[in-house]
Design an enzyme around this catalytic site. Sequence first.
Site, PDB file in Angstrom:
ATOM      1  N   TYR A 162       0.842  -1.191   0.000  1.00 48.71           N
ATOM      2  CA  TYR A 162       0.000   0.000   0.000  1.00 48.71           C
ATOM      3  C   TYR A 162       0.880   1.244   0.000  1.00 48.71           C
ATOM      4  O   TYR A 162       0.579   2.226  -0.662  1.00 48.71           O
ATOM      5  CB  TYR A 162      -0.932   0.004   1.223  1.00 48.71           C
ATOM      6  N   ASN A 196     -12.406  -1.732  -4.916  1.00 44.31           N
ATOM      7  CA  ASN A 196     -12.260  -2.167  -6.302  1.00 44.31           C
ATOM      8  C   ASN A 196     -13.462  -3.038  -6.675  1.00 44.31           C
ATOM      9  O   ASN A 196     -13.662  -4.089  -6.079  1.00 44.31           O
ATOM     10  CB  ASN A 196     -10.955  -2.961  -6.443  1.00 44.31           C
ATOM     11  N   CYS A 226      -6.408  -6.421  -7.082  1.00 39.75           N
ATOM     12  CA  CYS A 226      -6.226  -5.873  -5.740  1.00 39.75           C
ATOM     13  C   CYS A 226      -5.647  -6.907  -4.783  1.00 39.75           C
ATOM     14  O   CYS A 226      -5.066  -6.543  -3.760  1.00 39.75           O
ATOM     15  CB  CYS A 226      -7.537  -5.300  -5.207  1.00 39.75           C
ATOM     16  N   HIS A 227      -5.744  -8.184  -5.130  1.00 36.34           N
ATOM     17  CA  HIS A 227      -5.154  -9.233  -4.294  1.00 36.34           C
ATOM     18  C   HIS A 227      -3.626  -9.167  -4.299  1.00 36.34           C
ATOM     19  O   HIS A 227      -2.989  -9.759  -3.440  1.00 36.34           O
ATOM     20  CB  HIS A 227      -5.633 -10.619  -4.747  1.00 36.34           C
ATOM     21  N   GLU A 286      -0.707 -17.684  -8.617  1.00 36.24           N
ATOM     22  CA  GLU A 286       0.163 -16.898  -9.490  1.00 36.24           C
ATOM     23  C   GLU A 286       1.641 -17.182  -9.234  1.00 36.24           C
ATOM     24  O   GLU A 286       2.514 -16.584  -9.846  1.00 36.24           O
ATOM     25  CB  GLU A 286      -0.110 -15.404  -9.303  1.00 36.24           C
TER      26      GLU A 286
END
Length: 175
Positions: free
Chosen positions: A100, A128, A136-137, A163
């Site tokens: 962030y 989002n 956003c993850h 991922e």
Amino acid sequence: MKYAAKAQTPLGKVLLASDGSYLTGVWFAGQKYYAAGIGNDIIYNQHIPIFTQTVSWLQRYFSGENPKIDELLLAPAGSTFRQIVWRILCDIPYGHVRTYGDIAAEVAAYNGIKTMSAQAIGGAVGHNPISIIIPCHRVVGAKGSLTGYAGGIEKKQRLLAAEGVDVRTLSALVR
């Protein structure tokens, strides 16, 4: 006209929303801010082309591919500030995370100011409306803490792991 459809993912059902041309929402069932802004005057129609494209995108994503965000026409509704944050989220590469604070520094530079609150970024990230696709993850707290995800920390961990992110190196803090 507002349209909606439901789709199944390995992490559960999602609600898709569209204006008929653009994708305006993707929410996990039970997610915080679920269906925010789509109102009551919606027509359920699985056959809207953007929904077909989105379901295909999600299937490819969950099968381990890295479909490009710009394959889909996106139109998330939000303030100018939120739009800036969501564009930055789209630039976080598949399999990577940013904090962030990183995003706050980027937004501050974009706006020509010295600093920006990481909490303000957290608010924009949390709102989002196009989960998974606007990634956003991929945003974590300071020092890699797994903080807030509107769909739930477990889903965030599973998305990141899918991922290739080593989630064991991230600490699971819930805020």
